[in-house]
Structures are given as structure tokens and as C-alpha cells.
Enzyme design. Structure first.
Site, PDB file in Angstrom:
ATOM      1  N   GLY A  54      -7.400  22.798 -28.375  1.00 55.01           N
ATOM      2  CA  GLY A  54      -7.213  21.519 -29.056  1.00 55.01           C
ATOM      3  C   GLY A  54      -7.383  21.560 -30.556  1.00 55.01           C
ATOM      4  O   GLY A  54      -7.057  22.548 -31.221  1.00 55.01           O
TER       5      GLY A  54
ATOM      6  N   HIS B 234      -0.113  13.886 -24.225  1.00 49.96           N
ATOM      7  CA  HIS B 234       0.958  14.047 -23.234  1.00 49.96           C
ATOM      8  C   HIS B 234       1.876  15.208 -23.564  1.00 49.96           C
ATOM      9  O   HIS B 234       2.468  15.802 -22.664  1.00 49.96           O
ATOM     10  CB  HIS B 234       1.740  12.744 -23.054  1.00 49.96           C
ATOM     11  CG  HIS B 234       2.055  12.019 -24.328  1.00 49.96           C
ATOM     12  ND1 HIS B 234       1.136  11.256 -24.989  1.00 49.96           N
ATOM     13  CD2 HIS B 234       3.185  11.966 -25.061  1.00 49.96           C
ATOM     14  CE1 HIS B 234       1.708  10.750 -26.081  1.00 49.96           C
ATOM     15  NE2 HIS B 234       2.946  11.178 -26.141  1.00 49.96           N
TER      16      HIS B 234
ATOM     17  N   HIS C  26      14.961 -10.325 -15.586  1.00 44.94           N
ATOM     18  CA  HIS C  26      14.709 -11.449 -16.493  1.00 44.94           C
ATOM     19  C   HIS C  26      13.637 -12.353 -15.890  1.00 44.94           C
ATOM     20  O   HIS C  26      13.701 -12.650 -14.697  1.00 44.94           O
ATOM     21  CB  HIS C  26      15.991 -12.264 -16.683  1.00 44.94           C
ATOM     22  CG  HIS C  26      15.783 -13.482 -17.532  1.00 44.94           C
ATOM     23  ND1 HIS C  26      15.614 -13.407 -18.897  1.00 44.94           N
ATOM     24  CD2 HIS C  26      15.668 -14.794 -17.205  1.00 44.94           C
ATOM     25  CE1 HIS C  26      15.439 -14.632 -19.377  1.00 44.94           C
ATOM     26  NE2 HIS C  26      15.454 -15.499 -18.362  1.00 44.94           N
TER      27      HIS C  26
END
Ligand code: NAI
Length: 468
Positions: free
Chosen positions: A146, A324, A447
Site C-alpha cells: 500500500g 478497488h 422511472h
């Protein structure tokens, strides 16, 4: 030396590392994962994405109770918050997620080697635990260590008054004045948390716009919206010193191009000027792993370093520093190790800023297309013309779609608005599938939903939006 030979030892249990470990185990490899923290999940889960989202949600509920409910005819009298409870909830969210990864490791028979991992040689990982150091042998090593906050000269982080994102997630009181250095994702998200809870927040940004890597329309609109929420911005400015005198921090701010300095005081300073790969103590030099010009581990398209059998994914290599993205790379790397082929479309990796409203992007920005000389068409649709957004009283923002002028292929999409981070998934899928804006426009959208803004923006690419 431990006699257990592994197929794969992953160093680091963040989203890149733990997901790679799971995928490799699913494919039948014998896997271990080295983690020095007392919990699995890396920065993202322990001091990043997850706790920040927990605080963003809690503080948004408070802000909505204060300012957002009366318009709905809901009056709740005096509203107050309880910071220790908010923090305890955040800690529980982190703890529950970390236990989830432990469960997944047990389920997939992945060994958690607790301690600090170092590559002793190709095929050998030393794990320095609390009591001793053990050496494990393995066919392959995956580095997934990381990143860490980038430092800034003249600013000494103590995680009390001058904090990184880690300290900003655990302040014991709301600062009166929070100065954020860096108008990027961390600065705006954590700045929003404390601003909603009552802090005066000043964001000092070196460049002439916030969120400089996002589409210019997103930067402009987000600045307007956050400004309206009370956040203050000092653009084209740099902090040249921050001195902690016990009660306050005195900061010196200068125009980025040089000029007259200004002094301001803060109760807390948040340093958020980017992150850098975390490779300290990994033993890379001793095994000869080569770094690139930006001190990231250099890998080929199969995520292999220049040393056979040593791989790397996530924030330690090139590309967006996003959880991700690391996960996708972890999966693909594990599949390659198991003899499969893998591929990631870096243009289909969405980015989300969890402010209120959210901002989200995928693919190319307008600035990138201009720079590349690509001919493009724009379709834009405002949330203010969407029925569901009106019903929700969430009418700020837009969906903007950039499509190739000749082929109509979707090249980029940018959203500011309620649930932008969820809506962007449809556009990431469009890019992954090589869809045209017409494909999106001809797809039936339920909708009333916010996603109809995507359909309308796609229609707008051809100049035929129905509701503007
Ligand atoms: P960032 O790269 O998003 O933003 C850093 C900002 O600091 C930029 O706007 C830059 O121009 C500015 N800056 C650089 N030097 C400066 C200086 N000397 N003075 C003033 N401004 C300066 O980095 P950030 O916010 O620290 O985040 C680090 C990484 O973590 C990023 O890659 C980000 O994508 C990731 N992250 C992602 C999140 C998400 O996906 N929602 C949330 C938080 C972090």
C-alpha cells in the site's frame, strides 16, 4: 526456518493483498498473508475508506437533521450529537469488517502470518513477529503493502494537532478551525466531516482548482457546492510552515507562485497532499527489485517485478491509488499465478469522492481528451430536471457523458450529485463493454430514478434529451 512451503505469500492485507489471497486460495494455491497490524484489512479498512465513510454518514445525518429535514415538513426540535458514540460506532464498523476478513481467511484456509514481512530472498519471506523472526519459503511473493501519507517539508505531523487522515479520523473534539492542506479526496471528505460537526474549515490547495485530477466541471461545481456549505478555499496557495505552539498551530501561507505570506491559526491541521508507496523495510534493494522514477515498484503487465517470482499490486505500483483498483489487480495477479490470463481496463476504474453530494468519474476527463486531440461530443443533464431528485430535494449537480465524435463510444463520464458513487457503476460498465452513448440512451431506465439522469445525458450527446 519454517518447513511449510507456500505457493504464494502475500505481504500486506489491504484490499489488494487480502483479495489476492482469497482468489489464489479459491484457485487451489496454498496461501499465506503477512500483516503487521493487529487487524486485517490494511489502511482502507482500518484508517481509510471504511472509518471515513462511517463518519461521513454520521455527520451527514446530523447535518441533514439540522438543515435538511424542515423542507420535508419534519421538525425535530433541538439536535445535538455525541462524538464518543459517533467514534465508537465507527470503530465497531471497522472491527466487524476486520472480523469478516478473518472469517474469509479461515474459510479459504489462508494462514495469517502476524508480523512485519521482509523479502529475505526470492522465494523466502522473513516475518518478524512479537517474539521471534521466522522464515517461510514460497514459490511466489506478492507485495501489497500500500501507501502512506506524503510528507510536506516544514510540516511535522504529530497525529494530535498536525494530523494525517489517520489522526483526523479520531479527533477527541471538534476543532474550532481546521486547516486542510490539499484540496484532494481526503481533504474534502474529512474536511466535510468536521465542517458538518461545526468546525470552520479552510482548504489550502496548491493548484488553481480543487480535485485537480477530476474533470474541470466536477472541480468547479464541487467547489461552489462546498463553498455554499461553508468550506473556505485558498487556491493557488502553499503552506510553508506550521508551528505547533501547544494550543494552536500557526501557519504561514504563500501564493503558490511566491509573494506576500499570510499567517493564520488553526486548532488542527490536516495534511492531505497525496500518498506515496510504502516499501520501507521490505528488503527490496537486497533482492534487487527495481523501482520506477516515482519510487513505485516497477511491474510488467503480469504484475511481475524484474525479479522472477516477486509480484506487486495496488498503491505500491503505477495507477490510481484506489482500493478497488488494488482489488482488481489482486484478483488478476492471483489468476495469472494459477495459470490463467487476466486483464484490467484502467479506463474503466471509477473514482468517487464521498462528499455531500458525491462526485464520481470514470474514463477520460474533458481535459484529457483535449490534450490527446480526441474529437468528442458532450451530453450533460442536470439533477434539477430529474423528478426523483426533486422529490428527494437533492437537485444539485449533473451527469456529463463524453463520447467519441465519430464512433459514439463512451470515453468518460462525470457526475456530481446524490448517489453519484452508485450511479457511476452503470457508466463503468458501459466503458467496460465498449458501449456507445446511444446504447445508454436506448436502455430503459426505471422511472423515477436518479439513473434517468444517465439516460438523459446520453440522449443529450445526440442533442435529444427529453426533459431539458
Ligand atoms: P490527492 O492526490 O487526492 O490530493 C492531494 C491534493 O493536494 C491535490 O489537490 C494537490 O494538488 C494538493 N497539494 C499537493 N501538494 C500541496 C501543497 N504543498 N500545498 C497545498 N496543496 C498541495 O491526495 P489525498 O487527498 O491525500 O488522497 C491520497 C490518495 O488516497 C489519493 O490517491 C486518493 O485517491 C486516495 N483516496 C481515495 C478516496 C476515495 O476513493 N474516496 C478517499 C481518500 C483517499
Amino acid at each position: 526456518m519454517s518447513q511449510t512451503p507456500y505457493d504464494l505469500i502475500v505481504i500486506g492485507s489491504g484490499p489488494g493483498g487480502y483479495v489476492a489471497a482469497i482468489r489464489a486460495a479459491q484457485l487451489g494455491l496454498k496461501v499465506a498473508c503477512v500483516e503487521k497490524r493487529r487487524t486485517l484489512g490494511g489502511t482502507c479498512l482500518n484508517v481509510g475508506c471504511i472509518p471515513s465513510k462511517a463518519l461521513l454518514v454520521s455527520s451527514a445525518k446530523y447535518a441533514e437533521s439540522l438543515h435538511g429535514l424542515a423542507a420535508h415538513g419534519v421538525n425535530i426540535g433541538s439536535v445535538f450529537f455525541d462524538l464518543p458514540t459517533m467514534m465508537a460506532r465507527k470503530d465497531k464498523v471497522v472491527k466487524d469488517n476486520a472480523s469478516g476478513i478473518e472469517y474469509l481467511f479461515r474459510k479459504h484456509k489462508i494462514d495469517w502470518l502476524q508480523g512485519r514481512g521482509r523479502i529475505a530472498a526470492a522465494g523466502q519471506v522473513a516475518v518478524e513477529g512479537a517474539a521471534d523472526t521466522k522464515i517461510y519459503t514460497t514459490k511466489n511473493i506478492l507485495i501489497a503493502t500500500g501507501s502512506e501519507s506524503s510528507p510536506l517539508s516544514g510540516i511535522a505531523v504529530d497525529e494530535k494537532r498536525i494530523v494525517t487522515s489517520t489522526g483526523a479520523l479520531s479527533l477527541s473534539a471538534v476543532p474550532e478551525h481546521l486547516v486542510v492542506i490539499g484540496g484532494g479526496v481526503i481533504g474534502l471528505e474529512l474536511g466535510s466531516v468536521w465542517q458538518r460537526l461545526g468546525a470552520q474549515v479552510t482548504v489550502v490547495e496548491f493548484l488553481d482548482r480543487i480535485l485537480p485530477t477530476m474533470d474541470g466541471d466536477v472541480s468547479k461545481t464541487m467547489q461552489k457546492i462546498l463553498d455554499k456549505q461553508g468550506m473556505q478555499f485558498k487556491l493557488s496557495s502553499k503552506v510553508t510552515s506550521a508551528v505547533n505552539d501547544g494550543d494552536k498551530v500557526s501557519l504561514q501561507i504563500e501564493p503558490a507562485a511566491g509573494g506576500v505570506a499570510e499567517k493564520i491559526q488553526a486548532d488542527i491541521v490536516l495534511l492531505a497532499v497525496g500518498r506515496r508507496p510504502y516499501t520501507e523495510g521490505l528488503g527490496l534493494e537486497s533482492v534487487g527489485v527495481v523501482l520506477d522514477e516515482r519510487q513505485r515498484i516497477a511491474v510488467d503487465s503480469r504484475f511481475q517485478t524484474n525479479v522472477p517470482g516477486i509480484y506487486a499490486v495496488g498503491d505500491v505500483i503505477r495507477g490510481a491509488m484506489l482500493a478497488h483498483k488494488a482489488e482488481e489487480e489482486g484478483v488478476v495477479c492471483a489468476e495469472i499465478l494459477a495459470g490463467q490470463s487476466g486483464h484490467i481496463n484502467q479506463d474503466a476504474i471509477p473514482g468517487v469522492v464521498y462528499t455531500e453530494p458525491e462526485a464520481a468519474s470514470v474514463g477520460k476527463s474533458e481535459e484529457e481528451l483535449k490534450k490527446a486531440g480526441t474529437d468528442y461530443k458532450i451530453g450533460k443533464f442536470p439533477f434539477s430536471a430529474n423528478g426523483r431528485a426533486k422529490a428527494m430535494n437533492e437537485t444539485e449537480g449533473f451527469v456529463k457523458i463524453l463520447a467519441d465524435a465519430k464512433t459514439d463510444r463512451v470515453l468518460g463520464a462525470h457526475i456530481v450529485g446524490a448517489e453519484a458513487g452508485t450511479i457511476i457503476a452503470e457508466l463503468a460498465l458501459a466503458i467496460e463493454f465498449g458501449a456507445s452513448s446511444e446504447d445508454l440512451a436506448r436502455t430503459c431506465h426505471a422511472h423515477p430514478t436518479l439513473n434517468e439522469c444517465v439516460k438523459e445525458a446520453a440522449l443529450a450527446v445526440a442533442g435529444r434529451a427529453l426533459h431539458i
